[in-house]
Scaffold this motif. Structure first.
Motif, PDB file in Angstrom:
ATOM      1  N   LYS A  89     -77.987   8.157  31.305  1.00 31.04           N
ATOM      2  CA  LYS A  89     -76.683   8.423  30.679  1.00 31.04           C
ATOM      3  C   LYS A  89     -76.417   7.421  29.552  1.00 31.04           C
ATOM      4  O   LYS A  89     -76.086   7.807  28.437  1.00 31.04           O
ATOM      5  CB  LYS A  89     -75.546   8.307  31.719  1.00 31.04           C
ATOM      6  CG  LYS A  89     -75.588   9.362  32.795  1.00 31.04           C
ATOM      7  CD  LYS A  89     -74.435   9.211  33.781  1.00 31.04           C
ATOM      8  CE  LYS A  89     -74.514   7.946  34.606  1.00 31.04           C
ATOM      9  NZ  LYS A  89     -75.688   7.868  35.497  1.00 31.04           N
ATOM     10  N   SER A  90     -76.540   6.133  29.885  1.00 32.77           N
ATOM     11  CA  SER A  90     -76.228   5.113  28.877  1.00 32.77           C
ATOM     12  C   SER A  90     -77.213   5.178  27.712  1.00 32.77           C
ATOM     13  O   SER A  90     -76.820   5.055  26.546  1.00 32.77           O
ATOM     14  CB  SER A  90     -76.259   3.719  29.515  1.00 32.77           C
ATOM     15  OG  SER A  90     -75.325   3.657  30.551  1.00 32.77           O
ATOM     16  N   MET A  91     -78.474   5.399  28.031  1.00 27.98           N
ATOM     17  CA  MET A  91     -79.490   5.461  26.965  1.00 27.98           C
ATOM     18  C   MET A  91     -79.172   6.597  25.986  1.00 27.98           C
ATOM     19  O   MET A  91     -79.246   6.419  24.766  1.00 27.98           O
ATOM     20  CB  MET A  91     -80.877   5.645  27.590  1.00 27.98           C
ATOM     21  CG  MET A  91     -81.999   5.407  26.619  1.00 27.98           C
ATOM     22  SD  MET A  91     -83.528   4.988  27.493  1.00 27.98           S
ATOM     23  CE  MET A  91     -83.923   6.508  28.297  1.00 27.98           C
ATOM     24  N   ASN A 111     -67.062   3.732  30.281  1.00 26.49           N
ATOM     25  CA  ASN A 111     -66.245   3.871  31.486  1.00 26.49           C
ATOM     26  C   ASN A 111     -66.993   3.440  32.745  1.00 26.49           C
ATOM     27  O   ASN A 111     -66.572   3.730  33.857  1.00 26.49           O
ATOM     28  CB  ASN A 111     -65.741   5.326  31.598  1.00 26.49           C
ATOM     29  CG  ASN A 111     -64.883   5.531  32.825  1.00 26.49           C
ATOM     30  OD1 ASN A 111     -65.174   6.361  33.679  1.00 26.49           O
ATOM     31  ND2 ASN A 111     -63.833   4.749  32.940  1.00 26.49           N
ATOM     32  N   ASP A 112     -68.125   2.755  32.540  1.00 19.96           N
ATOM     33  CA  ASP A 112     -68.894   2.291  33.689  1.00 19.96           C
ATOM     34  C   ASP A 112     -68.617   0.799  33.898  1.00 19.96           C
ATOM     35  O   ASP A 112     -68.766   0.017  32.948  1.00 19.96           O
ATOM     36  CB  ASP A 112     -70.391   2.513  33.405  1.00 19.96           C
ATOM     37  CG  ASP A 112     -71.239   2.260  34.639  1.00 19.96           C
ATOM     38  OD1 ASP A 112     -70.842   1.415  35.468  1.00 19.96           O
ATOM     39  OD2 ASP A 112     -72.286   2.902  34.766  1.00 19.96           O
ATOM     40  N   PRO A 113     -68.205   0.392  35.114  1.00 19.97           N
ATOM     41  CA  PRO A 113     -67.923  -1.042  35.334  1.00 19.97           C
ATOM     42  C   PRO A 113     -69.120  -1.947  35.053  1.00 19.97           C
ATOM     43  O   PRO A 113     -68.955  -3.152  34.830  1.00 19.97           O
ATOM     44  CB  PRO A 113     -67.539  -1.114  36.819  1.00 19.97           C
ATOM     45  CG  PRO A 113     -67.353   0.279  37.285  1.00 19.97           C
ATOM     46  CD  PRO A 113     -67.963   1.218  36.296  1.00 19.97           C
ATOM     47  N   HIS A 173     -70.843  -1.771  32.373  1.00 17.90           N
ATOM     48  CA  HIS A 173     -70.717  -2.028  30.927  1.00 17.90           C
ATOM     49  C   HIS A 173     -72.047  -2.029  30.186  1.00 17.90           C
ATOM     50  O   HIS A 173     -72.251  -2.810  29.247  1.00 17.90           O
ATOM     51  CB  HIS A 173     -69.969  -3.347  30.661  1.00 17.90           C
ATOM     52  CG  HIS A 173     -68.547  -3.302  31.126  1.00 17.90           C
ATOM     53  ND1 HIS A 173     -67.788  -4.402  31.382  1.00 17.90           N
ATOM     54  CD2 HIS A 173     -67.744  -2.248  31.397  1.00 17.90           C
ATOM     55  CE1 HIS A 173     -66.592  -4.046  31.798  1.00 17.90           C
ATOM     56  NE2 HIS A 173     -66.540  -2.723  31.812  1.00 17.90           N
ATOM     57  N   ALA A 174     -72.944  -1.147  30.580  1.00 19.01           N
ATOM     58  CA  ALA A 174     -74.256  -1.098  29.912  1.00 19.01           C
ATOM     59  C   ALA A 174     -74.109  -0.787  28.423  1.00 19.01           C
ATOM     60  O   ALA A 174     -74.806  -1.373  27.589  1.00 19.01           O
ATOM     61  CB  ALA A 174     -75.135  -0.049  30.594  1.00 19.01           C
ATOM     62  N   SER A 175     -73.212   0.112  28.075  1.00 20.01           N
ATOM     63  CA  SER A 175     -73.087   0.495  26.659  1.00 20.01           C
ATOM     64  C   SER A 175     -72.414  -0.592  25.832  1.00 20.01           C
ATOM     65  O   SER A 175     -72.813  -0.837  24.687  1.00 20.01           O
ATOM     66  CB  SER A 175     -72.315   1.827  26.534  1.00 20.01           C
ATOM     67  OG  SER A 175     -73.163   2.891  26.908  1.00 20.01           O
ATOM     68  N   ILE A 209     -68.480   9.074  25.236  1.00 16.40           N
ATOM     69  CA  ILE A 209     -68.035   8.393  26.463  1.00 16.40           C
ATOM     70  C   ILE A 209     -69.192   8.328  27.458  1.00 16.40           C
ATOM     71  O   ILE A 209     -69.727   9.352  27.882  1.00 16.40           O
ATOM     72  CB  ILE A 209     -66.840   9.120  27.121  1.00 16.40           C
ATOM     73  CG1 ILE A 209     -65.738   9.417  26.086  1.00 16.40           C
ATOM     74  CG2 ILE A 209     -66.288   8.277  28.272  1.00 16.40           C
ATOM     75  CD1 ILE A 209     -64.576  10.229  26.645  1.00 16.40           C
ATOM     76  N   ASP A 210     -69.554   7.092  27.789  1.00 17.75           N
ATOM     77  CA  ASP A 210     -70.579   6.846  28.807  1.00 17.75           C
ATOM     78  C   ASP A 210     -69.850   6.670  30.138  1.00 17.75           C
ATOM     79  O   ASP A 210     -68.961   5.823  30.242  1.00 17.75           O
ATOM     80  CB  ASP A 210     -71.354   5.574  28.433  1.00 17.75           C
ATOM     81  CG  ASP A 210     -72.488   5.280  29.399  1.00 17.75           C
ATOM     82  OD1 ASP A 210     -72.898   6.179  30.150  1.00 17.75           O
ATOM     83  OD2 ASP A 210     -72.968   4.118  29.386  1.00 17.75           O
ATOM     84  N   THR A 211     -70.193   7.466  31.134  1.00 17.65           N
ATOM     85  CA  THR A 211     -69.471   7.401  32.409  1.00 17.65           C
ATOM     86  C   THR A 211     -70.357   6.817  33.509  1.00 17.65           C
ATOM     87  O   THR A 211     -71.578   6.778  33.393  1.00 17.65           O
ATOM     88  CB  THR A 211     -68.991   8.796  32.863  1.00 17.65           C
ATOM     89  OG1 THR A 211     -70.120   9.617  33.123  1.00 17.65           O
ATOM     90  CG2 THR A 211     -68.098   9.438  31.829  1.00 17.65           C
TER      91      THR A 211
HETATM   92 MG   LIG Z   1     -75.218   3.823  32.612  1.00 16.48          MG
END
Ligand SMILES: [Mg+2]
Ligand SMILES: Nc1ncnc2c1ncn2[C@@H]1O[C@H](COP(=O)(O)OP(=O)(O)OP(=O)(O)O)[C@@H](O)[C@H]1O
Length: 214
Positions: free
Chosen positions: A14-16, A37-39, A41-43, A85-87
């Motif tokens: 997802k983040s990639m 929106n991921d705790p 915070h990869a993005s 939006i990255d979830t």
């Molecule tokens: Mg991710």
């Protein structure tokens, strides 16, 4: 355009995908915002890595809570051409709100982790989003390590796509080869990574065109 990258599976890329798509839009001259929106915070971390290495164009990114997502998007949508939006994988207020707000939902499905594909839970999340957002376009993207992708695994993905009303399968798999992974680790899109991997660049550009139009 608002696009949301979502899946119940962790590590499905997802983040990639979110980071690559945001970077490609920025390279195309669009004013783009990456919302994380991921705790984990990869993005946001990916953008920080990019900024630290002085890579241009910069990609604006910020964390966003599930609670803040919907009200903030109402303002942000006027200020940016594109919002990606990255979830998180978890079914949460944020991951649900991001699907309700999106024009397009991208569902990456990693062929190496098909056993993690929680179809029922993902379908329930999509069904709920469509109650509020009936025009939501769903594009499933197969992510695979091998070339060509395993036919049996692709059949599983096709069945999954057929189970989601009006969903489409992106016509080619995205190959999670070394260029894509190494670029991702360094805050780069695959289009900026050297040595250039022409096939990987072409796949990502095609995906970007499929989502945003040519
Ligand atoms: Mg991710
Ligand atoms: N720093 C890293 N170094 C090497 N490989 C990584 C790194 N971060 C992620 N990966 C791998 O890259 C692939 C894509 O990861 P990505 O973070 O995009 O998945 P994700 O769906 O966003 O995961 P999550 O559900 O944890 O947010 C996965 O196979 C993951 O194992």
């Amino acid at each position: 355009m608002i696009i949301t990258i979502a899946n119940e599976s962790g590590g499905a890329s997802k983040s990639m995908l979110a980071d690559n798509l945001a970077a490609l839009r920025a390279i195309a001259g669009r004013k783009v915002l990456l919302l994380d929106n991921d705790p984990q915070h990869a993005s946001v971390n990916w953008c920080a890595e990019r900024q630290a290495s002085g890579k241009r164009p910069q990609v604006a990114a910020r964390p966003i809570s599930g609670k803040g997502l919907q009200p903030e998007l109402e303002n942000l949508a006027y200020r940016y051409n594109d919002i990606v939006i990255d979830t998180e994988s978890r079914d949460s207020l944020g991951s649900r709100s991001a699907l309700i707000a999106a024009h397009v939902a991208i569902i990456p499905v990693d062929l190496e982790c098909l056993e993690q594909l929680n179809e029922a839970k993902l379908l329930a999340r999509i069904d709920t989003a469509r109650l509020f957002n009936p025009g939501l376009r769903i594009l499933v993207v197969a992510i695979c390590a091998e070339e060509p992708p395993c036919a049996e695994k692709m059949a599983v993905v096709r069945n999954f796509v057929a189970s989601i009303p009006a969903a489409q399968l992106f016509h080619t798999a995205i190959h999670s080869g070394s260029a894509l992974r190494l670029a991702f680790q360094d805050g780069l899109s695959v289009c900026e990574y050297q040595p250039a991997d022409r096939e990987a660049i072409s796949e990502m550009k095609e995906l970007c065109s499929e989502i945003f139009g040519r």
